[in-house]
Design an enzyme around this catalytic site. Structure first.
Site, mmCIF file in Angstrom:
data_model
loop_
_atom_site.group_PDB
_atom_site.id
_atom_site.type_symbol
_atom_site.label_atom_id
_atom_site.label_comp_id
_atom_site.label_asym_id
_atom_site.label_seq_id
_atom_site.Cartn_x
_atom_site.Cartn_y
_atom_site.Cartn_z
ATOM 1 N N TYR A 106 0.819 -1.215 0.000
ATOM 2 C CA TYR A 106 0.000 0.000 0.000
ATOM 3 C C TYR A 106 0.852 1.264 0.000
ATOM 4 C CZ TYR A 106 -4.732 -1.821 0.816
ATOM 5 O OH TYR A 106 -5.959 -2.413 0.693
ATOM 6 N N ASP A 151 -6.499 -6.910 3.985
ATOM 7 C CA ASP A 151 -7.604 -6.250 3.281
ATOM 8 C C ASP A 151 -8.531 -7.301 2.679
ATOM 9 O OD1 ASP A 151 -9.078 -4.146 2.010
ATOM 10 O OD2 ASP A 151 -8.027 -4.638 0.143
ATOM 11 N N ASP A 204 -12.380 -8.945 4.325
ATOM 12 C CA ASP A 204 -13.658 -8.902 3.599
ATOM 13 C C ASP A 204 -14.297 -10.292 3.560
ATOM 14 O OD1 ASP A 204 -13.550 -6.195 3.015
ATOM 15 O OD2 ASP A 204 -14.176 -6.477 0.935
ATOM 16 N N LYS A 242 2.954 -15.287 2.673
ATOM 17 C CA LYS A 242 3.192 -16.071 1.454
ATOM 18 C C LYS A 242 4.692 -16.328 1.374
ATOM 19 C CE LYS A 242 1.722 -17.793 -2.534
ATOM 20 N NZ LYS A 242 0.865 -18.976 -2.644
ATOM 21 N N ASP A 302 -3.116 -18.110 0.540
ATOM 22 C CA ASP A 302 -4.105 -18.804 -0.304
ATOM 23 C C ASP A 302 -4.814 -19.881 0.504
ATOM 24 O OD1 ASP A 302 -1.646 -20.133 -0.176
ATOM 25 O OD2 ASP A 302 -1.691 -20.831 -2.248
HETATM 26 C C1 IPM Z 1 -10.515 -1.088 3.726
HETATM 27 C C2 IPM Z 1 -10.746 -0.487 2.375
HETATM 28 C C3 IPM Z 1 -9.588 0.454 2.066
HETATM 29 C C4 IPM Z 1 -8.323 -0.359 2.034
HETATM 30 C C5 IPM Z 1 -9.761 1.275 0.789
HETATM 31 C C6 IPM Z 1 -11.059 2.035 0.767
HETATM 32 C C7 IPM Z 1 -8.591 2.198 0.563
HETATM 33 O O1 IPM Z 1 -10.886 -1.492 1.425
HETATM 34 O O2 IPM Z 1 -10.445 -0.316 4.711
HETATM 35 O O3 IPM Z 1 -10.413 -2.313 3.808
HETATM 36 O O4 IPM Z 1 -7.980 -0.961 1.005
HETATM 37 O O5 IPM Z 1 -7.647 -0.418 3.055
HETATM 38 MG MG MG Z 2 -10.938 -3.455 2.210
#
Ligand code: IPM
Ligand code: MG
Length: 357
Positions: A141, A247, A251, A191, A223
């Site tokens: 990042y 990240d 999710d 990884k 993975d």
């Molecule tokens: C998160 C989001 C952010 C990230 C984006 C919006 C920059 O996906 O907080 O997980 O990738 O960190």
């Molecule tokens: Mg995210």
């Protein structure tokens, strides 16, 4: 001394969900002696609209001068065409970096009342309670060099995955300490079979782990971790991982609970200062319609009380109120199922305030 909270509603549904969280804070101030003051600032698209910058200088100053930050969400189609530095997401990345919020705590907790909402079988997810600790200010990042440039007659895009030992060490400590307060199991995800960056990550996590002999440390390639999260997620207690893997995995983990609208997060520096936000986005499609689920933001306030203000009793008061409104059958549209009572964003906030005791 009165503590200060910077309140940054942001874009889309941000203002309406934050409004409900502020109601909860106000109720705690009025009835339970919570000693905080709040001040609002603009961030994301709202920051761009107000000051031509997704992180206006005044907002950064406010955030620096505050003990904690409550954030709604950033982003929206209106801002997608802006040059990269002006986009709402940049404001978010910059505030994380500027405030050194390197430890991102993302719990994935299944509320029994919402078990049906998960796409996984109830026996796979019932009782699920995972904490993902995502490193938030390093990795690909932020690594340099990065860019898009011409090489051999065509454009190439490149980023750099990079971690220093100290960056790994400090987030590893946070993760071990959290594991100590939970099930004493920590899985480090990387990884290392392919990436040098991950090789170093793993080596440092093992080194830090020697200071926490009570914690059972395991290692998993990312993975495989993605697969295990959907196959048998209850094998995990605490996961620690880098920025990009975290990240993605967070999710996936959030969806195990079936309700991304329920999950809070904390981003901490090494002084317990933190930024607290729901993990869901700005949901522009339902913004301004009083439909959004404010519970993730309200639960983010509980995390704030727990991690920054060290007020476990107040945090539990909020957690209990949220469980109560769910048990009473109140549901916003995203978690609605037949036989429950559908409520608006504001009604949900009111229900939580009524349930605080
Ligand atoms: C998160 C989001 C952010 C990230 C984006 C919006 C920059 O996906 O907080 O997980 O990738 O960190
Ligand atoms: Mg995210």
């Amino acid at each position: 001394m009165t503590s200060k909270i910077a309140v940054l509603p942001g874009d889309g549904i941000g203002p309406e969900i934050v409004r409900e969280a502020v109601k909860v804070i106000d109720a705690l101030k009025a009835n339970y002696g919570l000693d905080v003051e709040m001040e609002q600032g603009a961030i994301g698209g709202a920051g761009y609209d107000a000051a031509g910058d997704p992180l206006p200088a005044a907002t950064l100053e406010l955030a620096k001068a505050s003990d904690a930050i409550l954030l709604g969400a950033v982003g929206g189609p209106k801002y997608d065409q802006l040059e990269r530095d002006k986009r709402p997401e940049r404001g978010l990345l910059r505030i994380r970096k500027e405030l050194n919020l390197f430890a991102n705590l993302r719990p994935a907790l299944l509320y029994p009342e919402l078990a049906e909402a998960s796409t996984l079988k109830p026996e796979v997810v019932s009782g699920l309670d995972i904490m993902i600790v995502r490193e938030l200010t390093g990795d690909i990042y932020f690594g340099q060099p990065r860019g898009i440039e011409e090489r051999n007659g065509e454009r190439v895009g490149f980023n750099t995955m990079l971690y220093s030992e100290s960056e790994v060490r400090r987030v590893a400590h946070v993760a071990f300490q959290i594991a100590m307060k939970r099930g004493k199991k920590l899985c480090s995800v990387e990884k290392a079979n392919v990436l040098e960056c991950s090789e170093l990550w793993k080596e440092i996590v093992i080194e830090v782990g020697k200071k926490y002999p009570q914690v059972e440390l395991s290692h998993m390639y990312v993975d495989n971790a993605a697969m295990q999260l959907v196959r048998a997620p209850k094998q995990f207690d605490v996961i620690v991982t880098g920025n990009i893997f975290g990240d993605i995995l967070s999710d996936a983990a959030s969806m195990l609970t079936g309700s991304i609208g329920m999950l809070p997060s904390a981003s901490l520096d090494d002084n317990d200062k933190g930024m607290y936000e729901p993990i869901h986005g700005s949901a522009p499609d339902i913004a301004g319609q009083n439909l959004a689920n404010p519970l993730a933001t309200i639960l983010s306030v509980a995390m704030m009380l727990r991690y920054t203000f060290g007020d476990e009793a107040a945090a539990q008061r909020i957690d209990a109120a949220v469980r109560q409104v769910l048990a009473e059958g109140y549901r916003t549209a995203d978690i609605y199922s037949e036989g429950t009572q559908r409520v608006s964003c504001a009604e949900m906030g009111d229900a939580v305030v009524a349930a605080l005791r």
